[in-house]
Design an enzyme around this catalytic site. Sequence first.
Site, PDB file in Angstrom:
ATOM      1  N   ARG A 199      26.729  50.850  37.864  1.00 19.98           N
ATOM      2  CA  ARG A 199      25.797  51.759  37.184  1.00 19.98           C
ATOM      3  C   ARG A 199      24.353  51.275  37.274  1.00 19.98           C
ATOM      4  O   ARG A 199      23.427  52.006  37.046  1.00 19.98           O
ATOM      5  CB  ARG A 199      26.191  51.889  35.710  1.00 19.98           C
ATOM      6  N   HIS A 241      51.530  36.999  34.776  1.00 20.46           N
ATOM      7  CA  HIS A 241      51.733  35.759  35.537  1.00 20.46           C
ATOM      8  C   HIS A 241      53.067  35.070  35.218  1.00 20.46           C
ATOM      9  O   HIS A 241      53.789  34.648  36.117  1.00 20.46           O
ATOM     10  CB  HIS A 241      50.601  34.769  35.253  1.00 20.46           C
ATOM     11  N   LYS A 244      46.192  28.360  25.334  1.00 22.30           N
ATOM     12  CA  LYS A 244      44.814  27.917  25.570  1.00 22.30           C
ATOM     13  C   LYS A 244      44.522  26.721  24.680  1.00 22.30           C
ATOM     14  O   LYS A 244      45.160  26.522  23.657  1.00 22.30           O
ATOM     15  CB  LYS A 244      43.840  29.046  25.267  1.00 22.30           C
ATOM     16  N   ASP A 289      48.090  40.529  40.880  1.00 25.97           N
ATOM     17  CA  ASP A 289      48.376  39.410  39.987  1.00 25.97           C
ATOM     18  C   ASP A 289      47.941  38.188  40.782  1.00 25.97           C
ATOM     19  O   ASP A 289      48.622  37.796  41.740  1.00 25.97           O
ATOM     20  CB  ASP A 289      49.876  39.337  39.676  1.00 25.97           C
ATOM     21  N   HIS A 290      46.819  37.595  40.410  1.00 28.09           N
ATOM     22  CA  HIS A 290      46.289  36.545  41.286  1.00 28.09           C
ATOM     23  C   HIS A 290      47.212  35.326  41.361  1.00 28.09           C
ATOM     24  O   HIS A 290      47.134  34.551  42.292  1.00 28.09           O
ATOM     25  CB  HIS A 290      44.847  36.160  40.904  1.00 28.09           C
TER      26      HIS A 290
HETATM   27  C1  BG6 Z   1      43.883  35.320  33.733  1.00 27.30           C
HETATM   28  C2  BG6 Z   1      43.814  35.357  32.240  1.00 27.30           C
HETATM   29  O1  BG6 Z   1      44.676  36.367  34.211  1.00 27.30           O
HETATM   30  O2  BG6 Z   1      44.431  34.087  34.151  1.00 27.30           O
HETATM   31  C3  BG6 Z   1      42.997  34.200  31.710  1.00 27.30           C
HETATM   32  O3  BG6 Z   1      43.216  36.574  31.826  1.00 27.30           O
HETATM   33  C4  BG6 Z   1      43.531  32.896  32.243  1.00 27.30           C
HETATM   34  O4  BG6 Z   1      42.996  34.170  30.295  1.00 27.30           O
HETATM   35  C5  BG6 Z   1      43.671  32.963  33.755  1.00 27.30           C
HETATM   36  O5  BG6 Z   1      42.616  31.880  31.887  1.00 27.30           O
HETATM   37  C6  BG6 Z   1      44.357  31.741  34.302  1.00 27.30           C
HETATM   38  O6  BG6 Z   1      44.296  31.780  35.695  1.00 27.30           O
HETATM   39  P1  BG6 Z   1      44.238  30.454  36.532  1.00 27.30           P
HETATM   40  O7  BG6 Z   1      44.222  30.891  37.942  1.00 27.30           O
HETATM   41  O8  BG6 Z   1      42.994  29.710  36.115  1.00 27.30           O
HETATM   42  O9  BG6 Z   1      45.454  29.677  36.161  1.00 27.30           O
END
Ligand code: BG6
Length: 514
Positions: free
Chosen positions: A75, A271, A371, A208-209
């Site tokens: 935007r 995850h 966390k 989903d990384h």
């Molecule tokens: C994300 C979450 O999907 O994954 C975060 O929203 C989290 O809260 C993160 O910190 C963790 O990813 P990674 O790759 O750092 O383990």
Amino acid sequence: MPDAADPTLAEVVLGRPRNPAPDASCRFDQVDGPVTIVIFGVTGDLAGRMLMPALAALYAGGNMPENFAIVGASRTDLTDETFRQRMRDALREFAGADAAVFDKLAPRLTYQRVHYDEPASFTALSAYLDDLSQARNLGGNRIFYLAVPPTAYEAIAVNLAMAGLADESKGHARLVIEKPFGRDLATAKILEQALHTRFAEHQIFRIDHYLAKETVQNILMLRFANAIFEPVWNRRYVDYVSILAAESIGVEHRASYYDHFGVLRDMFQNHMMQLLSLCTIEPPSLFEAELVRDEKSKVFRALRPFTAASLAENLVLGQYASGLIGGQRAPAYLDEEGVPGDSPTPTFAAMKVYVDNWRWQGVPFYMISGKRLPEKRTEIAVQFKPVPYSMFREIFGDHIKANRLTLRIQPDEQVSLTFQAKAPGPMCLRSVTMNFNYYQGYEGPALSAYAKVLLDCMLGDQTLFWRQDGVELCWRFLAPMLGQPDPNRLFLYKAGTWGPQEAGKLLAAHGLTP
Ligand code: BG6
């Protein structure tokens, strides 16, 4: 004459050299044909921190097609030049890239201002992309990456489709979205209806990384490219499995998102469920998107549903209080900026889960994530059962430690196997560990998780992406625990500790210490 490929006698007896380099067939697939990648929300954190560095790395590694363009969309009112300058800064800050790398990439970057809820803005975008395609010979393949808050997904998808940009008659049109996919089953379905009436499932790439992390991909290779693990990968030999995703960071600058989601939605629905499925699926007949995802859905369907009584016994939720991490004081969750002072949002969860099928009946899976724990550590431990009978009992007593296979996903990627060996000298047993460091003996190319995701998206390979049925099955499984936690059952833990004591009790049943 022996062939050079024939083994020598020494090789036959002693084995081939260890860690041979992967052969020439081990390379990334090449993207076929030109592509335009449109990044919505390009002025945001995700685009600068993750996407630009990933695209630059793909470009530097020769993984981008000959002809491509990256169109920033948001935007904000920017010119091509000011947009490039922002991206240059992001690359320097987050990837330490030098100016020369960016200078080559810069001409491929252009900018178009878009108002996400204005159809006219998308008609203009469509005309802009057509002109760009013509001027630069980019063909019709397009990827629309939605690096925007999920609340904007629907408007963008609808407006893209209304402007004809979901149409695939001139090339592919792919929509990339990040979790969260809804906030529960009902909202996930609403989102899916909104997307699906405009885009078909093969066009939607749900990231989903974790799935693109190297060592997460390695789980299936380890299980199914080796003959020695599968025979013992079941209830007969496995005592329990633990899946841990510990983070030392707090909510950082994302309090408004996090407080609405909490650890169950933020880490478990996505995850953690993927890690669980990779450990438990049956071997698909081919490593192909639909077959792999079919197997995952079977596991999600086999998860034993929680009842109110089993929840009380098998789920521990926690929230961090202030404490010390690495000598630094960390504030309580309730004192984080943007978090309401009476927030009931859990930042820690430990749960015991069962997969009700032939292979896993009776084997507990302990899933733990939180966390402000002492360190960043993601790992899966497969704890095997002890020997059924000890012929050494007169010497060592009845108890002999059982084997454990640990898959360390981060920060240091390794696989280790712990087993018993005789100590040198006196008749004593000791536990020893064989370690394989994932990058040991390898100097070839590697991709960050986001680079892998973007590459697969250009290739049209959905293996590492969520399919909608999996998303819904996981929401359904977690549903009983998504309500507001009973304040008496939300346990505080000091930042820098391994979660509330109650979690320790849950794990202690199996002698685990978190
Ligand atoms: C994300 C979450 O999907 O994954 C975060 O929203 C989290 O809260 C993160 O910190 C963790 O990813 P990674 O790759 O750092 O383990």
